[in-house]
Write a protein that holds these residues in place. Structure first.
Motif, PDB file in Angstrom:
ATOM      1  N   ALA A 156       0.824  -1.205   0.000  1.00 23.95           N
ATOM      2  CA  ALA A 156       0.000   0.000   0.000  1.00 23.95           C
ATOM      3  C   ALA A 156       0.859   1.256   0.000  1.00 23.95           C
ATOM      4  CB  ALA A 156      -0.927   0.002   1.211  1.00 23.95           C
ATOM      5  N   VAL A 157       1.958   1.254  -0.744  1.00 24.27           N
ATOM      6  CA  VAL A 157       2.841   2.412  -0.809  1.00 24.27           C
ATOM      7  C   VAL A 157       3.442   2.468  -2.205  1.00 24.27           C
ATOM      8  CG1 VAL A 157       4.823   1.092   0.060  1.00 24.27           C
ATOM      9  CG2 VAL A 157       4.782   3.588   0.296  1.00 24.27           C
ATOM     10  N   GLU A 158       3.689   3.698  -2.677  1.00 20.35           N
ATOM     11  CA  GLU A 158       4.265   3.924  -3.991  1.00 20.35           C
ATOM     12  C   GLU A 158       5.410   4.918  -3.878  1.00 20.35           C
ATOM     13  OE1 GLU A 158       3.548   2.258  -6.609  1.00 20.35           O
ATOM     14  OE2 GLU A 158       1.812   1.184  -5.781  1.00 20.35           O
ATOM     15  N   PRO A 159       6.377   4.870  -4.792  1.00 20.40           N
ATOM     16  CA  PRO A 159       7.473   5.851  -4.780  1.00 20.40           C
ATOM     17  C   PRO A 159       6.943   7.281  -4.879  1.00 20.40           C
ATOM     18  CG  PRO A 159       7.997   4.013  -6.232  1.00 20.40           C
ATOM     19  CD  PRO A 159       6.581   3.836  -5.825  1.00 20.40           C
ATOM     20  N   PHE A 192       2.667  -2.636   4.219  1.00 17.63           N
ATOM     21  CA  PHE A 192       2.803  -3.991   3.679  1.00 17.63           C
ATOM     22  C   PHE A 192       2.142  -4.969   4.645  1.00 17.63           C
ATOM     23  CE2 PHE A 192       6.455  -1.623   2.115  1.00 17.63           C
ATOM     24  CZ  PHE A 192       6.475  -1.930   0.760  1.00 17.63           C
ATOM     25  N   ARG A 193       1.623  -6.064   4.068  1.00 17.86           N
ATOM     26  CA  ARG A 193       1.131  -7.183   4.878  1.00 17.86           C
ATOM     27  C   ARG A 193       1.845  -8.440   4.413  1.00 17.86           C
ATOM     28  NH1 ARG A 193      -3.162  -6.095   8.140  1.00 17.86           N
ATOM     29  NH2 ARG A 193      -4.356  -4.198   7.670  1.00 17.86           N
ATOM     30  N   LEU A 194       2.385  -9.179   5.391  1.00 16.86           N
ATOM     31  CA  LEU A 194       3.137 -10.385   5.095  1.00 16.86           C
ATOM     32  C   LEU A 194       2.521 -11.580   5.812  1.00 16.86           C
ATOM     33  CD1 LEU A 194       5.221  -8.031   4.462  1.00 16.86           C
ATOM     34  CD2 LEU A 194       7.005  -9.670   5.084  1.00 16.86           C
ATOM     35  N   ALA A 195       2.612 -12.741   5.185  1.00 18.81           N
ATOM     36  CA  ALA A 195       2.238 -14.002   5.836  1.00 18.81           C
ATOM     37  C   ALA A 195       3.523 -14.669   6.287  1.00 18.81           C
ATOM     38  CB  ALA A 195       1.472 -14.904   4.883  1.00 18.81           C
ATOM     39  N   ARG A 196       3.711 -14.750   7.594  1.00 14.31           N
ATOM     40  CA  ARG A 196       4.965 -15.292   8.117  1.00 14.31           C
ATOM     41  C   ARG A 196       5.149 -16.737   7.678  1.00 14.31           C
ATOM     42  NH1 ARG A 196       5.859 -15.772  14.481  1.00 14.31           N
ATOM     43  NH2 ARG A 196       4.647 -17.670  14.107  1.00 14.31           N
ATOM     44  N   GLY A 197       6.269 -17.001   7.023  1.00  9.19           N
ATOM     45  CA  GLY A 197       6.563 -18.336   6.544  1.00  9.19           C
ATOM     46  C   GLY A 197       5.650 -18.809   5.430  1.00  9.19           C
ATOM     47  N   GLY A 198       4.759 -17.935   4.939  1.00  8.66           N
ATOM     48  CA  GLY A 198       3.811 -18.345   3.919  1.00  8.66           C
ATOM     49  C   GLY A 198       2.721 -19.264   4.434  1.00  8.66           C
ATOM     50  N   GLU A 199       2.609 -19.409   5.761  1.00  7.62           N
ATOM     51  CA  GLU A 199       1.622 -20.322   6.334  1.00  7.62           C
ATOM     52  C   GLU A 199       0.222 -19.739   6.185  1.00  7.62           C
ATOM     53  OE1 GLU A 199       2.805 -20.837  10.339  1.00  7.62           O
ATOM     54  OE2 GLU A 199       4.456 -22.191   9.875  1.00  7.62           O
ATOM     55  N   MET A 200      -0.732 -20.614   5.805  1.00  4.13           N
ATOM     56  CA  MET A 200      -2.112 -20.216   5.607  1.00  4.13           C
ATOM     57  C   MET A 200      -3.020 -21.003   6.543  1.00  4.13           C
ATOM     58  SD  MET A 200      -2.030 -17.886   3.277  1.00  4.13           S
ATOM     59  CE  MET A 200      -0.778 -17.244   2.165  1.00  4.13           C
ATOM     60  N   GLU A 201      -4.271 -20.593   6.604  1.00  2.00           N
ATOM     61  CA  GLU A 201      -5.267 -21.303   7.393  1.00  2.00           C
ATOM     62  C   GLU A 201      -6.648 -20.994   6.836  1.00  2.00           C
ATOM     63  OE1 GLU A 201      -5.361 -20.047  11.450  1.00  2.00           O
ATOM     64  OE2 GLU A 201      -5.937 -18.006  10.980  1.00  2.00           O
ATOM     65  N   VAL A 202      -7.594 -21.822   7.215  1.00  2.72           N
ATOM     66  CA  VAL A 202      -8.987 -21.579   6.866  1.00  2.72           C
ATOM     67  C   VAL A 202      -9.770 -21.456   8.172  1.00  2.72           C
ATOM     68  CG1 VAL A 202      -9.471 -24.056   6.669  1.00  2.72           C
ATOM     69  CG2 VAL A 202     -10.998 -22.398   5.591  1.00  2.72           C
ATOM     70  N   LEU A 203     -10.587 -20.419   8.256  1.00  5.80           N
ATOM     71  CA  LEU A 203     -11.397 -20.160   9.443  1.00  5.80           C
ATOM     72  C   LEU A 203     -12.787 -20.717   9.169  1.00  5.80           C
ATOM     73  CD1 LEU A 203     -10.266 -16.465  10.032  1.00  5.80           C
ATOM     74  CD2 LEU A 203      -9.275 -18.537  10.997  1.00  5.80           C
ATOM     75  N   ALA A 204     -13.012 -21.959   9.589  1.00 10.33           N
ATOM     76  CA  ALA A 204     -14.267 -22.656   9.310  1.00 10.33           C
ATOM     77  C   ALA A 204     -15.292 -22.344  10.392  1.00 10.33           C
ATOM     78  CB  ALA A 204     -14.038 -24.156   9.238  1.00 10.33           C
ATOM     79  N   GLN A 205     -16.521 -22.044   9.970  1.00 13.37           N
ATOM     80  CA  GLN A 205     -17.613 -21.757  10.881  1.00 13.37           C
ATOM     81  C   GLN A 205     -18.481 -23.009  11.028  1.00 13.37           C
ATOM     82  OE1 GLN A 205     -17.805 -18.775  12.498  1.00 13.37           O
ATOM     83  NE2 GLN A 205     -15.936 -18.208  11.408  1.00 13.37           N
TER      84      GLN A 205
END
Length: 396
Positions: free
Chosen positions: A220-223, A235-248
């Motif tokens: 979310a930034v530009e020169p 910036f938003r980063l996913a640490r280690g590229g780990e993902m998850e699903v939030l199941a209801q």
């Protein structure tokens, strides 16, 4: 005389002809009515076939003698059932890292990464212009040189004074004053060096760096953009590229899912099925939806896009219980129940508790041991105490 006789015969013949014509008209009318009745019966039969789809399905058939109704029954026995809970959820980064400005900020000179890039810990994501800060650093370095020169001069004055004090040319008070001057000069050197270190640390914070290795999710930034501590997340980063699903899932199903259970995830818009593992269950239930959240972790895959939806199939353990088709289980104000046929072919109501539900049927958690003859269909047409003729269900 003959003339009259002929007239009578002619009259008689005419009467006979009229009689025959009446009988012929009456027979024709009867035949028409018969054809009309047959046409109506045929139309009704055709309508009945069309309405039933050409199939004759009877929940139960009554004996031709009118004595007992035939009902289909089965003894379900007991089988090991693997529970499965279907749910929907939202994909997200398991450990999301928001990155913003940690220093004083300034004008962004360059941005070095794009969403989807993998970065290492400490890698520079964006560079902020530091032309002013560089001059400040040079000035601070010069201040150290000035302070060091003053400290050296103060030390030399003190050394000469110590040589003269033995001859009586300088008093002890002068020595104390020169010592204090030397100590103050040395202290000013340490202050200047600390200020230089602070300036250098601030300059280092002008670079926006990744706090840990991971996958860049958002930028979310530009020169040319001017940023500061109040600019928010850049910036938003996913640490280690780990993902998850939030199941209801419902509160009842939430209790059936153990931590560590495995599941299968199918992202919406993708035919790829991925595996996941439950690592956390929500400690609270939503008061409005009566649902809780199950967090199921998975490794990175290109099909996973945080913020998207996915279908989740979670294993909820195994149980040994009878399993019946949905048609066999009824319910009313008192709860779920089935009809069983005892040894005297009498229908009896049996209250049951429903367990796991799957595509193969419904598990009966309690109320049956599997040896009973359970009515499979048409339970709604039966009454407790009714005599029936049980017919064993054909093996599937």
């Amino acid at each position: 005389m003959n003339y009259e006789t002929k007239m009578d015969l002619s009259s008689a013949d005419d009467g006979a002809l009229d009689h025959d014509r009446g009988e012929s008209a009456e027979g024709s009318s009867s035949r028409k009515r018969l054809w009309i009745i047959l046409a109506i019966v045929g139309a009704l039969a055709l309508a009945a076939v069309l309405l039933t789809g050409g199939e004759e399905t009877e929940p139960f058939t009554e004996d031709r003698t009118g004595e007992l109704a035939a009902v289909t029954v089965m003894s379900p026995g007991s089988t090991t059932i693997e529970g499965q809970i279907n749910a929907t959820g939202t994909l997200a980064a398991r450990r999301e890292m928001p990155v913003g400005v940690t220093g004083e900020g300034g004008r962004v000179q360059s941005v070095l990464v794009e969403p989807g890039d993998w970065v290492g810990a400490g890698q520079v994501l964006a560079v902020i212009d530091r032309s002013v800060q560089t001059q400040q650093t040079a000035s601070q370095s010069a201040q150290i040189a000035v302070a060091q020169a003053d400290a050296d001069l103060a030390q030399a004055n003190l050394d000469r004074a110590l040589q003269l004090v033995e001859r009586g040319f300088i008093s002890q008070a002068d020595i104390d004053r020169l010592t204090a001057t030397r100590d103050a000069a040395v202290a000013r050197v340490r202050v200047a060096r600390a200020q230089l270190g602070e300036r250098q640390a601030r300059n280092a914070q002008l670079n926006i760096v990744a706090p840990a290795a991971g996958l860049v999710l958002e930028r979310a930034v530009e020169p040319g953009q001017v940023v500061g501590p109040g600019s928010g997340v850049l910036f938003r980063l996913a640490r280690g590229g780990e993902m998850e699903v939030l199941a209801q899932v419902g509160e009842g199903e939430l209790a059936q899912i153990p931590v560590g259970a495995t599941g299968r995830v199918t992202p919406v818009g993708s035919e790829k099925t991925l595996t996941c593992q439950v690592w956390q269950k929500s400690p609270v239930i939503n008061r409005e939806t009566r649902q809780g959240t199950v967090r199921c972790a998975m490794s990175y895959d290109e099909a996973l896009r945080p913020g998207g939806f996915a279908k989740v199939e979670l294993a909820s353990g195994t149980m040994d219980a009878p399993r019946l088709p949905e048609s066999a289980i009824l319910s009313d104000d008192k709860g779920s129940y089935v009809y069983v046929v005892d040894g005297e072919n009498t229908v009896q109501r049996r209250d049951v508790e429903i367990g796991m539900i799957s595509g193969d049927g419904i598990a009966v958690a309690s109320g049956l041991d599997g040896s009973e003859r359970v009515v499979l269909r048409a339970g709604g047409f039966l009454n407790p105490g009714e005599q029936v003729r049980p017919v064993a269900a054909k093996a599937q």
